[in-house]
Write a protein that holds these residues in place. Structure first.
Motif, PDB file in Angstrom:
ATOM      1  N   GLU A  65       0.800  -1.228   0.000  1.00  0.00           N
ATOM      2  CA  GLU A  65       0.000   0.000   0.000  1.00  0.00           C
ATOM      3  C   GLU A  65       0.832   1.277   0.000  1.00  0.00           C
ATOM      4  OE1 GLU A  65      -0.758  -0.183   4.801  1.00  0.00           O
ATOM      5  OE2 GLU A  65      -1.661  -1.597   3.412  1.00  0.00           O
ATOM      6  N   ARG A  66       2.087   1.209   0.437  1.00  0.00           N
ATOM      7  CA  ARG A  66       2.925   2.407   0.504  1.00  0.00           C
ATOM      8  C   ARG A  66       3.996   2.448  -0.585  1.00  0.00           C
ATOM      9  NH1 ARG A  66       5.360   3.002   6.196  1.00  0.00           N
ATOM     10  NH2 ARG A  66       6.224   4.800   5.155  1.00  0.00           N
ATOM     11  N   VAL A  67       3.863   1.598  -1.602  1.00  0.00           N
ATOM     12  CA  VAL A  67       4.903   1.519  -2.635  1.00  0.00           C
ATOM     13  C   VAL A  67       5.146   2.872  -3.315  1.00  0.00           C
ATOM     14  CG1 VAL A  67       3.441   0.789  -4.573  1.00  0.00           C
ATOM     15  CG2 VAL A  67       5.833   0.072  -4.466  1.00  0.00           C
ATOM     16  N   GLU A  69       5.330   5.670  -2.029  1.00  0.00           N
ATOM     17  CA  GLU A  69       6.140   6.544  -1.177  1.00  0.00           C
ATOM     18  C   GLU A  69       7.630   6.253  -1.315  1.00  0.00           C
ATOM     19  OE1 GLU A  69       4.834   6.332   2.913  1.00  0.00           O
ATOM     20  OE2 GLU A  69       2.771   6.048   2.253  1.00  0.00           O
ATOM     21  N   HIS A  70       7.988   5.166  -1.946  1.00  0.00           N
ATOM     22  CA  HIS A  70       9.389   4.742  -2.003  1.00  0.00           C
ATOM     23  C   HIS A  70      10.109   5.329  -3.199  1.00  0.00           C
ATOM     24  CE1 HIS A  70       8.118   1.075   0.529  1.00  0.00           C
ATOM     25  NE2 HIS A  70       8.330   2.134   1.274  1.00  0.00           N
ATOM     26  N   GLY A  71      11.276   5.862  -2.942  1.00  0.00           N
ATOM     27  CA  GLY A  71      12.088   6.447  -3.999  1.00  0.00           C
ATOM     28  C   GLY A  71      11.680   7.876  -4.315  1.00  0.00           C
ATOM     29  N   LEU A  72      12.493   8.508  -5.113  1.00  0.00           N
ATOM     30  CA  LEU A  72      12.214   9.872  -5.579  1.00  0.00           C
ATOM     31  C   LEU A  72      11.598   9.788  -6.968  1.00  0.00           C
ATOM     32  CD1 LEU A  72      15.658  11.487  -4.704  1.00  0.00           C
ATOM     33  CD2 LEU A  72      13.505  11.965  -3.548  1.00  0.00           C
ATOM     34  N   SER A  73      10.629  10.646  -7.239  1.00  0.00           N
ATOM     35  CA  SER A  73      10.117  10.715  -8.609  1.00  0.00           C
ATOM     36  C   SER A  73      11.225  11.282  -9.485  1.00  0.00           C
ATOM     37  CB  SER A  73       8.879  11.610  -8.675  1.00  0.00           C
ATOM     38  OG  SER A  73       9.252  12.965  -8.468  1.00  0.00           O
TER      39      SER A  73
END
Length: 90
Positions: A65-67, A69-73
């Motif tokens: 559900e929080r995928v 949020e991971h990494g920078l765009s």
């Protein structure tokens, strides 16, 4: 990049930049008990190479559900890099 500089721009440790933690205890933990119990870690180079091969094969991370949020765009990364390059005190 400087950790303070990233933090001042609201970059989230561990989530936006994986394996980045500024807590002094984050990387100072002893693994002696685990090693004595049989823990064996393979070389980081091998883990990274295998992960890269896995990702290039089309594999994806586990659905979570929080995928998002991971990494920078790409846009945020480009903006941060531009700010870093243009800063007045290189």
């Amino acid at each position: 990049m400087d950790e303070t500089w990233l933090a001042e721009r609201g970059v989230t440790e561990w989530t936006e930049v994986p394996l980045w933690r500024t807590l002094p205890t984050a990387w100072a933990m002893s693994t002696h008990k685990a090693e004595a119990a049989g823990l064996v870690c393979r070389p980081l180079r091998e883990t990274v190479a295998d992960t890269w091969t896995w990702l290039r094969s089309g594999a994806t991370a586990v659905a979570h559900e929080r995928v998002a949020e991971h990494g920078l765009s790409k846009a945020r990364e480009a903006d941060l890099l531009q700010q870093w390059i243009s800063r007045a005190d290189p």
